[in-house]
Design a protein around this motif. Sequence first.
Motif, PDB file in Angstrom:
ATOM      1  N   ARG A   7       0.774  -1.357   0.144  1.00  0.00           N
ATOM      2  CA  ARG A   7       0.157   0.206  -0.037  1.00  0.00           C
ATOM      3  C   ARG A   7       0.333   0.895  -0.146  1.00  0.00           C
ATOM      4  NH1 ARG A   7      -4.371   0.047   4.184  1.00  0.00           N
ATOM      5  NH2 ARG A   7      -3.685  -0.642   5.664  1.00  0.00           N
ATOM      6  N   ARG A   8       1.724   1.017   0.633  1.00  0.00           N
ATOM      7  CA  ARG A   8       3.036   2.483   0.717  1.00  0.00           C
ATOM      8  C   ARG A   8       3.504   2.657  -1.050  1.00  0.00           C
ATOM      9  NH1 ARG A   8       5.347   0.866   5.094  1.00  0.00           N
ATOM     10  NH2 ARG A   8       7.240  -0.282   3.739  1.00  0.00           N
ATOM     11  N   TRP A   9       3.760   0.984  -0.785  1.00  0.00           N
ATOM     12  CA  TRP A   9       4.705   1.825  -2.166  1.00  0.00           C
ATOM     13  C   TRP A   9       3.710   1.873  -3.708  1.00  0.00           C
ATOM     14  CZ3 TRP A   9       4.193   0.809  -7.732  1.00  0.00           C
ATOM     15  CH2 TRP A   9       5.231   1.168  -8.205  1.00  0.00           C
ATOM     16  N   LEU A  10       2.610   1.928  -3.907  1.00  0.00           N
ATOM     17  CA  LEU A  10       1.524   2.267  -4.449  1.00  0.00           C
ATOM     18  C   LEU A  10       1.096   3.670  -4.257  1.00  0.00           C
ATOM     19  CD1 LEU A  10      -0.937  -0.756  -5.137  1.00  0.00           C
ATOM     20  CD2 LEU A  10       1.059  -0.026  -7.108  1.00  0.00           C
ATOM     21  N   VAL A  11       0.808   4.310  -3.013  1.00  0.00           N
ATOM     22  CA  VAL A  11       0.560   5.679  -2.519  1.00  0.00           C
ATOM     23  C   VAL A  11       2.012   5.959  -2.961  1.00  0.00           C
ATOM     24  CG1 VAL A  11       0.604   7.334  -0.478  1.00  0.00           C
ATOM     25  CG2 VAL A  11      -0.942   5.287  -0.823  1.00  0.00           C
ATOM     26  N   GLU A  88      -4.809   5.074   4.655  1.00  0.00           N
ATOM     27  CA  GLU A  88      -4.622   5.449   6.350  1.00  0.00           C
ATOM     28  C   GLU A  88      -5.432   4.840   6.184  1.00  0.00           C
ATOM     29  OE1 GLU A  88      -4.198   9.644   6.185  1.00  0.00           O
ATOM     30  OE2 GLU A  88      -1.484   9.431   5.500  1.00  0.00           O
ATOM     31  N   GLY A  89      -6.664   4.194   5.460  1.00  0.00           N
ATOM     32  CA  GLY A  89      -8.285   4.391   5.774  1.00  0.00           C
ATOM     33  C   GLY A  89      -8.721   3.434   6.178  1.00  0.00           C
ATOM     34  N   LEU A  96     -11.656   3.204  -2.579  1.00  0.00           N
ATOM     35  CA  LEU A  96     -11.626   4.724  -3.139  1.00  0.00           C
ATOM     36  C   LEU A  96     -10.076   4.554  -3.582  1.00  0.00           C
ATOM     37  CD1 LEU A  96     -14.765   6.754  -1.812  1.00  0.00           C
ATOM     38  CD2 LEU A  96     -14.440   5.315  -4.073  1.00  0.00           C
ATOM     39  N   GLY A  97      -9.481   4.827  -2.764  1.00  0.00           N
ATOM     40  CA  GLY A  97      -8.512   5.040  -3.036  1.00  0.00           C
ATOM     41  C   GLY A  97      -7.507   4.071  -3.802  1.00  0.00           C
ATOM     42  N   LEU A 192      -5.004  -6.927  -2.377  1.00  0.00           N
ATOM     43  CA  LEU A 192      -4.491  -5.698  -2.352  1.00  0.00           C
ATOM     44  C   LEU A 192      -5.665  -4.804  -1.548  1.00  0.00           C
ATOM     45  CD1 LEU A 192      -3.006  -4.631  -6.594  1.00  0.00           C
ATOM     46  CD2 LEU A 192      -2.574  -5.537  -4.711  1.00  0.00           C
ATOM     47  N   LEU A 193      -6.680  -4.560  -1.199  1.00  0.00           N
ATOM     48  CA  LEU A 193      -7.339  -4.766  -0.342  1.00  0.00           C
ATOM     49  C   LEU A 193      -7.437  -5.361   0.819  1.00  0.00           C
ATOM     50  CD1 LEU A 193     -10.124  -3.215  -2.730  1.00  0.00           C
ATOM     51  CD2 LEU A 193      -8.774  -2.357  -1.919  1.00  0.00           C
ATOM     52  N   ASN A 194      -7.528  -6.453   1.090  1.00  0.00           N
ATOM     53  CA  ASN A 194      -7.464  -7.301   2.269  1.00  0.00           C
ATOM     54  C   ASN A 194      -6.307  -7.516   3.315  1.00  0.00           C
ATOM     55  OD1 ASN A 194      -6.963  -8.794   0.799  1.00  0.00           O
ATOM     56  ND2 ASN A 194      -8.746 -10.512   1.028  1.00  0.00           N
ATOM     57  N   ASP A 195      -4.730  -6.838   2.885  1.00  0.00           N
ATOM     58  CA  ASP A 195      -4.097  -6.799   3.691  1.00  0.00           C
ATOM     59  C   ASP A 195      -3.384  -8.378   4.121  1.00  0.00           C
ATOM     60  OD1 ASP A 195      -3.906  -4.535   3.899  1.00  0.00           O
ATOM     61  OD2 ASP A 195      -4.472  -3.963   5.904  1.00  0.00           O
TER      62      ASP A 195
END
Length: 278
Positions: A7-11, A88-89, A96-97, A192-195
């Motif tokens: 998640r950090r990399w994609l942000v 973060e959400g 949505l992110g 990619l969404l559920n960690d």
Amino acid sequence: MSVPPIRRWLVEAAQRIEAALGPARVARIVLPPRVDPSGKEGEFCAVQLDCGSVGLAFTLLDGTLAALHGRKDMAGCAALDLVRGYAEGDAAARTLGLATINALTRRLCDRAGFVPDDSIDSFGSLALQPGDRLGMIGHFTPLIGQAQALGIPVTVLELKAELVREEPGLVVTLDPARLAGCNKIMSTSTLLLNDTFEVVSAAWRGAAAVAIVGPSAGCPPDPLFASGVSAVGTARVVDAEAFLARVAAGEKWGGTSRKVTLVPRHYPGLDALLARLG
């Protein structure tokens, strides 16, 4: 709670795209109907940017779709405001992110002149053959039938304990370690969404082929390829207006989108795409 590396990399990738192309704003967010979807097309939301680019993400995790319907309209907000929600959400904000990251990725690809190849099948070009051992993250019923017709044993990794079972040629398990004996892996992009990405990707190291498929996988695939993924299959919108109308109605997308597959040898990489912008 720390942000998982994927998640950090994609942000950070989305922030780099924004820095290169200039600020983007959200033109509209389109949700599928609240009712239970009759087909997979009703499972995804869409974020369209003011440049017209569209990104998608899965909505049927942890009450996400209902939560999204209950939120205020965010049209007009800065794209990066939604992107930050991926890091973060809650589940709805992450959805949505990711859709926004996918839309920014499409914006970059269009500006850099990169068009992925059309998919040759729905299963990430795994090319199953007798003697393979197939692992799945998520339940791909047609592929299970295809594998069993070839005498290929299948191991399915699930999150729901009530689905666990073992029968000849099929194992449904909660244990990622049981994927270790599989030489070909098929995964839904929902990870990619559920960690679950980091845990599951450790289990497929050494597999001959790993495919991640689904409309949520429209992001830069660099970290996926670095983890051992050999193909990423996703959806590419070709008629935005007609596509978004069908999303809102929960209808099949038909010719408004096409399936594409990215593989490492034909993907230039995020750095190279950004460099093409001059």
